[in-house]
Design a protein around this motif. Structure first.
Motif, PDB file in Angstrom:
ATOM      1  N   ALA A   7      77.324  52.961  21.086  1.00  0.00           N
ATOM      2  CA  ALA A   7      77.262  52.066  22.243  1.00  0.00           C
ATOM      3  C   ALA A   7      78.386  51.044  22.193  1.00  0.00           C
ATOM      4  O   ALA A   7      78.983  50.694  23.227  1.00  0.00           O
ATOM      5  N   LEU A   8      78.700  50.569  20.998  1.00  0.00           N
ATOM      6  CA  LEU A   8      79.789  49.603  20.858  1.00  0.00           C
ATOM      7  C   LEU A   8      81.137  50.267  21.155  1.00  0.00           C
ATOM      8  O   LEU A   8      82.019  49.649  21.762  1.00  0.00           O
ATOM      9  N   MET A   9      81.312  51.524  20.759  1.00  0.00           N
ATOM     10  CA  MET A   9      82.532  52.251  21.095  1.00  0.00           C
ATOM     11  C   MET A   9      82.690  52.348  22.608  1.00  0.00           C
ATOM     12  O   MET A   9      83.798  52.206  23.134  1.00  0.00           O
ATOM     13  N   VAL A  10      81.587  52.589  23.291  1.00  0.00           N
ATOM     14  CA  VAL A  10      81.614  52.646  24.754  1.00  0.00           C
ATOM     15  C   VAL A  10      82.032  51.298  25.328  1.00  0.00           C
ATOM     16  O   VAL A  10      82.865  51.218  26.245  1.00  0.00           O
ATOM     17  N   GLN A  11      81.478  50.217  24.789  1.00  0.00           N
ATOM     18  CA  GLN A  11      81.813  48.878  25.275  1.00  0.00           C
ATOM     19  C   GLN A  11      83.292  48.557  25.094  1.00  0.00           C
ATOM     20  O   GLN A  11      83.880  47.844  25.908  1.00  0.00           O
ATOM     21  N   ARG A  12      83.903  49.068  24.036  1.00  0.00           N
ATOM     22  CA  ARG A  12      85.293  48.757  23.735  1.00  0.00           C
ATOM     23  C   ARG A  12      86.280  49.694  24.426  1.00  0.00           C
ATOM     24  O   ARG A  12      87.488  49.546  24.259  1.00  0.00           O
ATOM     25  N   ALA A  13      85.772  50.658  25.214  1.00  0.00           N
ATOM     26  CA  ALA A  13      86.629  51.669  25.835  1.00  0.00           C
ATOM     27  C   ALA A  13      86.774  51.450  27.336  1.00  0.00           C
ATOM     28  O   ALA A  13      85.837  51.033  28.014  1.00  0.00           O
ATOM     29  N   ASP A  14      87.962  51.766  27.841  1.00  0.00           N
ATOM     30  CA  ASP A  14      88.189  51.728  29.290  1.00  0.00           C
ATOM     31  C   ASP A  14      87.598  52.952  29.976  1.00  0.00           C
ATOM     32  O   ASP A  14      87.170  52.869  31.122  1.00  0.00           O
ATOM     33  N   ARG A  15      87.608  54.083  29.289  1.00  0.00           N
ATOM     34  CA  ARG A  15      87.114  55.329  29.882  1.00  0.00           C
ATOM     35  C   ARG A  15      86.210  56.043  28.891  1.00  0.00           C
ATOM     36  O   ARG A  15      86.519  56.116  27.706  1.00  0.00           O
ATOM     37  N   VAL A  16      85.098  56.584  29.389  1.00  0.00           N
ATOM     38  CA  VAL A  16      84.124  57.277  28.544  1.00  0.00           C
ATOM     39  C   VAL A  16      84.057  58.739  28.968  1.00  0.00           C
ATOM     40  O   VAL A  16      83.744  59.051  30.124  1.00  0.00           O
ATOM     41  N   VAL A  17      84.376  59.625  28.027  1.00  0.00           N
ATOM     42  CA  VAL A  17      84.315  61.064  28.272  1.00  0.00           C
ATOM     43  C   VAL A  17      83.231  61.643  27.364  1.00  0.00           C
ATOM     44  O   VAL A  17      83.366  61.620  26.134  1.00  0.00           O
ATOM     45  N   VAL A  18      82.155  62.120  27.962  1.00  0.00           N
ATOM     46  CA  VAL A  18      81.081  62.757  27.196  1.00  0.00           C
ATOM     47  C   VAL A  18      81.386  64.244  27.082  1.00  0.00           C
ATOM     48  O   VAL A  18      81.711  64.899  28.076  1.00  0.00           O
ATOM     49  N   VAL A  19      81.292  64.769  25.871  1.00  0.00           N
ATOM     50  CA  VAL A  19      81.481  66.203  25.640  1.00  0.00           C
ATOM     51  C   VAL A  19      80.151  66.757  25.143  1.00  0.00           C
ATOM     52  O   VAL A  19      79.640  66.340  24.105  1.00  0.00           O
ATOM     53  N   ALA A  20      79.587  67.697  25.888  1.00  0.00           N
ATOM     54  CA  ALA A  20      78.259  68.206  25.550  1.00  0.00           C
ATOM     55  C   ALA A  20      78.071  69.602  26.112  1.00  0.00           C
ATOM     56  O   ALA A  20      78.457  69.879  27.255  1.00  0.00           O
ATOM     57  N   THR A  21      77.494  70.479  25.317  1.00  0.00           N
ATOM     58  CA  THR A  21      77.187  71.825  25.800  1.00  0.00           C
ATOM     59  C   THR A  21      76.046  71.777  26.802  1.00  0.00           C
ATOM     60  O   THR A  21      75.278  70.813  26.849  1.00  0.00           O
ATOM     61  N   GLY A  22      75.930  72.844  27.594  1.00  0.00           N
ATOM     62  CA  GLY A  22      75.020  72.854  28.723  1.00  0.00           C
ATOM     63  C   GLY A  22      73.568  72.608  28.394  1.00  0.00           C
ATOM     64  O   GLY A  22      72.832  72.013  29.192  1.00  0.00           O
ATOM     65  N   GLU A  23      73.120  73.033  27.201  1.00  0.00           N
ATOM     66  CA  GLU A  23      71.698  72.860  26.878  1.00  0.00           C
ATOM     67  C   GLU A  23      71.314  71.403  26.639  1.00  0.00           C
ATOM     68  O   GLU A  23      70.137  71.051  26.635  1.00  0.00           O
ATOM     69  N   LYS A  24      72.316  70.519  26.474  1.00  0.00           N
ATOM     70  CA  LYS A  24      72.035  69.098  26.285  1.00  0.00           C
ATOM     71  C   LYS A  24      71.960  68.339  27.605  1.00  0.00           C
ATOM     72  O   LYS A  24      71.511  67.188  27.636  1.00  0.00           O
ATOM     73  N   VAL A  25      72.414  68.964  28.670  1.00  0.00           N
ATOM     74  CA  VAL A  25      72.465  68.304  29.979  1.00  0.00           C
ATOM     75  C   VAL A  25      71.084  68.356  30.637  1.00  0.00           C
ATOM     76  O   VAL A  25      70.431  69.396  30.656  1.00  0.00           O
ATOM     77  N   GLY A  26      70.665  67.198  31.163  1.00  0.00           N
ATOM     78  CA  GLY A  26      69.353  67.117  31.804  1.00  0.00           C
ATOM     79  C   GLY A  26      68.250  66.763  30.832  1.00  0.00           C
ATOM     80  O   GLY A  26      67.072  66.757  31.198  1.00  0.00           O
ATOM     81  N   ARG A  27      68.609  66.438  29.602  1.00  0.00           N
ATOM     82  CA  ARG A  27      67.627  66.089  28.580  1.00  0.00           C
ATOM     83  C   ARG A  27      67.745  64.620  28.193  1.00  0.00           C
ATOM     84  O   ARG A  27      68.706  63.943  28.553  1.00  0.00           O
ATOM     85  N   ARG A  28      66.756  64.174  27.411  1.00  0.00           N
ATOM     86  CA  ARG A  28      66.739  62.789  26.938  1.00  0.00           C
ATOM     87  C   ARG A  28      66.386  62.787  25.461  1.00  0.00           C
ATOM     88  O   ARG A  28      65.482  63.498  25.018  1.00  0.00           O
ATOM     89  N   ALA A  29      67.112  61.983  24.682  1.00  0.00           N
ATOM     90  CA  ALA A  29      66.819  61.824  23.261  1.00  0.00           C
ATOM     91  C   ALA A  29      66.282  60.418  22.998  1.00  0.00           C
ATOM     92  O   ALA A  29      66.103  59.614  23.924  1.00  0.00           O
ATOM     93  N   PHE A  30      66.049  60.109  21.734  1.00  0.00           N
ATOM     94  CA  PHE A  30      65.312  58.893  21.356  1.00  0.00           C
ATOM     95  C   PHE A  30      66.012  57.592  21.734  1.00  0.00           C
ATOM     96  O   PHE A  30      65.412  56.681  22.288  1.00  0.00           O
ATOM     97  N   ALA A  31      67.289  57.478  21.419  1.00  0.00           N
ATOM     98  CA  ALA A  31      67.981  56.189  21.541  1.00  0.00           C
ATOM     99  C   ALA A  31      69.117  56.263  22.556  1.00  0.00           C
ATOM    100  O   ALA A  31      69.932  57.183  22.514  1.00  0.00           O
ATOM    101  N   ARG A  32      69.184  55.290  23.430  1.00  0.00           N
ATOM    102  CA  ARG A  32      70.228  55.276  24.457  1.00  0.00           C
ATOM    103  C   ARG A  32      71.546  54.775  23.889  1.00  0.00           C
ATOM    104  O   ARG A  32      71.592  53.797  23.150  1.00  0.00           O
ATOM    105  N   ILE A  33      72.595  55.471  24.268  1.00  0.00           N
ATOM    106  CA  ILE A  33      73.958  55.032  23.939  1.00  0.00           C
ATOM    107  C   ILE A  33      74.527  54.219  25.093  1.00  0.00           C
ATOM    108  O   ILE A  33      75.052  53.126  24.900  1.00  0.00           O
ATOM    109  N   CYS A  34      74.444  54.774  26.288  1.00  0.00           N
ATOM    110  CA  CYS A  34      74.920  54.050  27.469  1.00  0.00           C
ATOM    111  C   CYS A  34      74.260  54.605  28.715  1.00  0.00           C
ATOM    112  O   CYS A  34      73.740  55.724  28.723  1.00  0.00           O
ATOM    113  N   GLN A  35      74.287  53.811  29.757  1.00  0.00           N
ATOM    114  CA  GLN A  35      73.741  54.247  31.043  1.00  0.00           C
ATOM    115  C   GLN A  35      74.705  55.207  31.728  1.00  0.00           C
ATOM    116  O   GLN A  35      75.901  55.253  31.420  1.00  0.00           O
ATOM    117  N   THR A  36      74.191  55.951  32.684  1.00  0.00           N
ATOM    118  CA  THR A  36      74.988  56.939  33.397  1.00  0.00           C
ATOM    119  C   THR A  36      76.193  56.300  34.079  1.00  0.00           C
ATOM    120  O   THR A  36      77.280  56.887  34.119  1.00  0.00           O
TER     121      THR A  36
END
Length: 287
Positions: free
Chosen positions: A228-257
């Motif tokens: 989350a801190l890396m996101v705060q310090r960045a101008d642009r956020v690029v999420v890299v994730a395979t398709g099975e991770k899309v549309g799911r939710r895990a325990f701890a939030r990193i950042c909002q959409t």
């Protein structure tokens, strides 16, 4: 035949339509590359003939290995052989695993091109971010750039730092902290203290899940905090994730959409979730 294969051992280019069989039990690629780079670290340069003699493999196999290693910026091709690239080193762990045209490979290939030469890019830990970092390190435009460094990599992942530091055109900044065996990621107050002093142009973020409703999430709260801190310090956020991770939710939030600029995923991602992410302002690249 590509340009790299064309610069081979002249004795192996003609007169052998069927390469001689390899002696004994053939080495798999990981073991072969490990042995080859070990020889290169010892001698500084290798010829096709040397490797054929030392490893008992065919000339065609050696030329192919030389070409693939050169494409990864790990060696430099010469007439009839290779020389070490800047430093001698052991084989990175990634070569112990077979690679191919997987979803992660395709995602990594597309994502790595999003990094701008001369910029500062961040990577958290994970298999997809690791693959993206390797693709970045293999970019010929960066390797041939007259600028030093051609790009700066900031990471809390030990495995990524270990690989990036081998490239002379990359400045590698590794965050401090406590390492987790499961992900090689550093987290905790030391990592946060260093990161708070840095700015990132782009962060490549690996996640356990991502959705329009929950944003980017992961399973471990300690990793979520530093990510989350890396996101705060960045101008642009690029999420890299395979398709099975899309549309799911895990325990701890990193950042909002709303904080995600780009999602690079594969065509297996649920269509309804892709539409929802795009409606939320996320650029979704499917490969």
């Amino acid at each position: 035949m590509n340009a790299l294969d064309a610069v081979g051992d002249p004795a192996g280019e003609a007169g052998h339509p069927d390469p001689p069989p390899e002696r004994g039990r053939p080495l798999d690629r990981g073991a072969r590359w490990s042995a080859l780079l070990g020889l290169l670290a010892e001698h500084g340069r290798l010829t096709v003939a040397q490797v054929v003699e030392e490893l008992g493999v065919s000339e065609a196999t050696v030329r192919r290995d030389f070409g693939e290693l050169a494409a990864q910026q790990l060696v430099t091709r010469t007439h009839g052989g290779v020389v070490a690239t800047a430093v001698a080193y052991d084989l990175p762990a990634r070569y112990k695993q077979a690679s191919g045209d997987t979803a992660k490979d395709r995602i990594a290939s597309v994502a790595a091109e999003l990094a701008v030469a001369g910029s500062v890019v961040g990577f958290n830990g994970g298999t997809t971010t690791s693959a993206t970092a390797r693709r970045l390190a293999a970019r010929s435009d960066l390797a041939s750039s007259s600028e030093r460094p051609a790009i700066t990599v900031v990471t809390n992942a030990l495995n990524i730092a270990t690989e990036m530091v081998l490239r002379p055109f990359i400045r590698c900044v590794s965050l401090g902290g406590v390492a987790r065996q499961e992900s090689y990621e550093l987290s905790g107050p030391l990592a946060s203290m260093v990161l708070n002093e840095l700015w990132l142009d782009t962060v490549f973020l690996g996640v356990d899940a991502v959705s329009a409703q929950a944003g980017a999430t992961c399973r471990h709260e300690g990793e979520a905090g530093i990510n989350a801190l890396m996101v705060q310090r960045a101008d642009r956020v690029v999420v890299v994730a395979t398709g099975e991770k899309v549309g799911r939710r895990a325990f701890a939030r990193i950042c909002q959409t709303a904080r995600i600029d780009v999602l690079v995923t594969d065509k297996g991602a649920p269509e309804d979730e892709v539409r929802a992410l795009r409606a939320a302002g996320v650029t979704v690249e499917q490969v």
